[in-house]
Write an enzyme that holds these catalytic residues in place. Structure first.
Site, short mmCIF file in Angstrom:
data_model
loop_
_atom_site.label_atom_id
_atom_site.label_comp_id
_atom_site.label_asym_id
_atom_site.label_seq_id
_atom_site.Cartn_x
_atom_site.Cartn_y
_atom_site.Cartn_z
N MET A 1 -0.51 32.75 -23.22
CA MET A 1 0.71 32.44 -23.96
C MET A 1 0.44 31.40 -25.06
SD MET A 1 3.74 33.21 -24.40
CE MET A 1 4.79 33.86 -23.12
N LYS B 1 9.94 3.27 6.53
CA LYS B 1 9.35 3.60 7.82
C LYS B 1 10.08 2.90 8.98
CE LYS B 1 4.81 3.69 10.02
NZ LYS B 1 3.39 3.34 9.85
N PHE C 1 0.85 -1.19 0.00
CA PHE C 1 0.00 0.00 0.00
C PHE C 1 0.89 1.25 0.00
CE2 PHE C 1 -2.30 3.30 2.52
CZ PHE C 1 -3.24 3.59 1.54
N GLN C 2 0.63 2.15 -0.92
CA GLN C 2 1.38 3.41 -1.09
C GLN C 2 2.87 3.18 -1.36
OE1 GLN C 2 0.13 6.15 2.06
NE2 GLN C 2 -1.59 6.73 0.77
#
Ligand SMILES: Cc1ncc(C[n+]2csc(CCOP(=O)(O)OP(=O)(O)O)c2C)c(N)n1
Lengths: 86, 590
Positions: free
Chosen positions: B467, B160, B110-111
């Protein structure tokens, strides 16, 4: 466009994560293609001999590779002669 | 001390007191450590792109390291544009991201995203920490590398579990920069004394090296005519009689003429970017080149240098000043020519004296320049308004002009202004944005509100992506495609929703009052400026063309006439200069 030349470079690098990817990415982005690679981790240093193809000046690639923090040394070896290649 | 605390310890050691970040799962140990930390202000932006661009603005305005923090996965991917922006403009930045725990890397956790792999091409260096014991040394090296030599972003990705691991305190000796041997400037001096039409061409490298003073001293003493790149704006004193302003695609005619005519180009802290040089074949065709840069890889990359000097720009400029003092260059005719170009070939912009006339972009920026003080910092976005600022605002110092040069990142201005305001608390910081760019990071209004930052916000609203519209008009047969923004939100109401007062102006006679009102207000305030839709940035060099082939309003009008078109004709829009944008017109400063 001019015919791409063959070049050979020798390179020593620290074995940090992604060191080889980083090197290969710079080679690709700066306009060269890897056509041969010999790499060995010896005494904590990556030793790599690369054969490259590209039409831009290889000195430019050398100075970009030398900037990489993981790269300790880049050495250009004599270019492969056209006759040898054929 | 755990890994997270080691990171904060490194911040303390390097006097890093302001960081921009956004929390999430894998970076939570660092946020937990922040609860007990003293002396570090964590600025919570509302999007990680905002964090990275605010850190960038902080670094540009102050010369200090910008720091941004995010979690793994989407937090890290959201940083990417901001980090690429810093990379392209060589901004010193430290990026810290949490990564999934070591054991989960490679399991599609996850992530989890391969941050190291993803960011390789947009960083000066990056690390994935795999051994907790290496974290303190990596932090030290990362902080050093980001600022050493040619600066750039350095990204440290930390799993982590490593943030949570106890790591014994380590005595870190600061890394001392390797002193570069001073290079001989004799050959360069010989070229300089031979030259009859030398030109100084400087870029962002001057301020990045902290060489502003040494550079100016040399320029003032030698009296060499000069041009600057977009990022070099502010390098020269505003009163330098031989300074011709910005060169390149939207540069002044005088600057591009001088590059064309010079016989020696002295390039200082610039990389000869294609927006500045135009087509290389036609660039400075008669000039020999002295290239002075902190990064040797820039030499001969795009233009062969006759002499390349690598090293600290400050010391090199001092050496040039010393060597040339007392021996004036024989360049009187050339100086006179450049002075004449300065007077006649600058950026044209008539102030509109008609009180009821609609506001033109250049006229507005000129007024802004006249009214604001010398110490004002302007953070631009990207587009026509950015070029009008570059052309018409007279900057006293390069660190006062924050602009996304290499990447051209719409959405840069607002977060960069936030970062700059944290870096320069007492200064007036103004974000000059376009209606398109402003919406790219508008969520950062919440950051301004939260920290009560006195940032002044100016939106130059032409109800389109100006632009792009201009290039479609000039180079794509006026076929407008996906540039219309006439359904913009009511910007005044939007600002107010964030508790930021706002006013709107749409006539020339309201400009002064509008600017003075926001400057006088004690706090953040937004000025919405309705400008004409079809205003163009002049001059312009077609992408890929030589700088000698500049188009301006007159050449264009002439071309349109011969093609049987009126100058303001639009195939899909009936907007005319007299038409103010529909919304926001209801409020004004008067
Ligand atoms: C993130 C991003 N997307 C797209 C572009 C391409 N682009 C360059 S200028 C521009 C228009 C900018 O519009 P606006 O902010 O309203 O400024 P204006 O040109 O009207 O002054 C666009 C879309 C870009 N530079 N950056």
């Amino acid at each position: 466009m001019s015919q791409p030349d063959q070049h050979r470079i020798y390179c020593e690098m620290n074995p940090e994560p992604a060191a080889i990817e980083r090197l290969c990415q710079v080679i690709r982005v700066r306009g060269f293609e890897v056509t041969g690679m010999n790499a060995e981790l010896r005494d904590g240093t990556w030793e790599m001999a690369l054969t490259l193809k590209g039409s831009r000046p290889v000195a430019m690639l050398q100075s970009q590779l030398e900037k990489l923090h993981t790269v300790n040394r880049v050495h250009r070896m004599p270019a492969v002669a056209a006759a040898q290649r054929a | 001390m755990n890994g997270a605390q080691h990171i904060l310890e490194a911040f303390h050691r390097h006097q890093i007191d302001t960081v921009f970040g956004y929390p999430g799962g894998c970076i939570m140990p660092l946020y937990d450590a922040l609860v007990d930390s003293v002396g570090i202000e964590h600025v919570l932006c509302r999007h990680e792109q905002g964090c990275a661009l605010a850190a960038d603005g902080y670094a540009r305005a102050s010369g200090r390291l910008g720091v941004c923090i995010a979690t793994s996965g989407p937090g890290a991917t959201n940083l990417i544009t901001g980090v690429a922006n810093a990379h392209r403009d060589s901004i010193p930045m430290l990026v810290i991201t949490g990564q999934v725990p070591s054991a989960l890397i490679g399991t599609d956790a996850f992530q989890e995203t391969d941050v190291l792999g993803m960011a390789l091409g947009i960083v000066k260096h990056s690390y994935l920490v795999t051994d907790p014991a290496e974290l303190p040394a990596i932090m030290e090296e990362a902080i050093h590398l980001a600022q050493d030599g040619r600066p750039g972003p350095v990204w440290v990705d930390i799993p982590k579990d490593i943030l949570l691991t106890d790591i014994p305190p380590t005595a870190m000796a600061p890394i001392t920069p390797v002193a570069t041997a001073p290079c001989a400037i004799d050959e360069a001096l010989a070229l300089l004394s031979e030259a009859r039409r030398p030109l100084l061409y400087s870029g962002g490298g001057v301020s990045l090296a902290g060489a502003e003073q040494a550079f100016r001293q040399f320029a003032d003493q030698a009296g060499i005519p000069s041009v600057v790149t977009l990022k070099g704006i502010g390098n020269h004193s505003r009163h330098d009689p031989y300074h011709l302003g910005m060169l390149g695609m939207h540069g002044s005619r005088g600057a591009n003429l001088a590059v064309d005519a010079c016989d020696l180009l002295m390039v200082v802290g610039a990389r000869l970017d294609d927006r500045a040089t135009g087509k290389l074949d036609g660039f400075a065709p008669n000039a020999r080149v002295i290239h002075i840069d902190a990064d040797a890889a820039e030499f001969n990359k795009l233009r062969k240098a006759d002499i390349a000097l690598n090293g600290d720009l400050g010391s090199l400029m001092q050496a040039f000043t010393q060597a040339t003092s007392g021996t004036p260059l024989a360049i009187g005719d050339w100086q006179q020519q450049c002075q004449e170009w300065r007077a006649t070939k600058g950026f044209p912009a008539a102030d509109n004296d008609e009180p009821e006339a609609p506001i033109s972009g250049p006229a507005f920026v000129r007024q802004l320049s006249r009214i604001t003080g010398d110490d004002t910092v302007i953070a631009c976005d990207v587009g026509q308004h950015q070029m009008w600022v570059a052309q018409h605002y007279r900057f006293a110092h390069p660190r006062h002009h924050l602009t996304s040069g290499g990447l051209g990142t719409m959405g840069f201005g607002l977060p960069a202004a936030i970062g700059a305001q944290f870096a320069c608390r007492g200064k007036t910081v103004i974000n000059v944005s376009g209606d398109g760019s402003f919406m790219m990071n508008a969520q950062e209004l919440a950051t301004i509100r939260r920290y009560r930052l006195p940032v002044k916000l100016i939106i130059m609203d032409n109800q389109c992506l100006g632009m792009v519209r201009q290039q479609q008009e000039l180079f794509y047969g006026n076929r407008e495609s996906q540039i219309n923004l006439d359904d913009n939100p009511d910007f005044v109401a939007m600002a107010r929703a964030f508790d930021i007062p706002a006013i709107s102006i749409q006539r020339s006679d309201q400009i002064r009052r509008g600017i003075e009102t926001i400057l006088a207000y004690d706090g953040p305030m937004l000025l919405h400026v309705a400008i004409a839709r079809q205003d163009n940035v002049w001059p312009i060099v077609k992408p890929g063309a030589s700088n000698g082939d500049m188009l301006d309003e007159h050449t264009q009008r002439h071309q349109n006439m011969s093609a049987g078109q009126t100058p303001t004709e639009h195939p899909t829009s009936s907007a005319s200069s007299a038409q103010a944008p529909k919304r926001n017109a209801k409020e004004n400063a008067a």
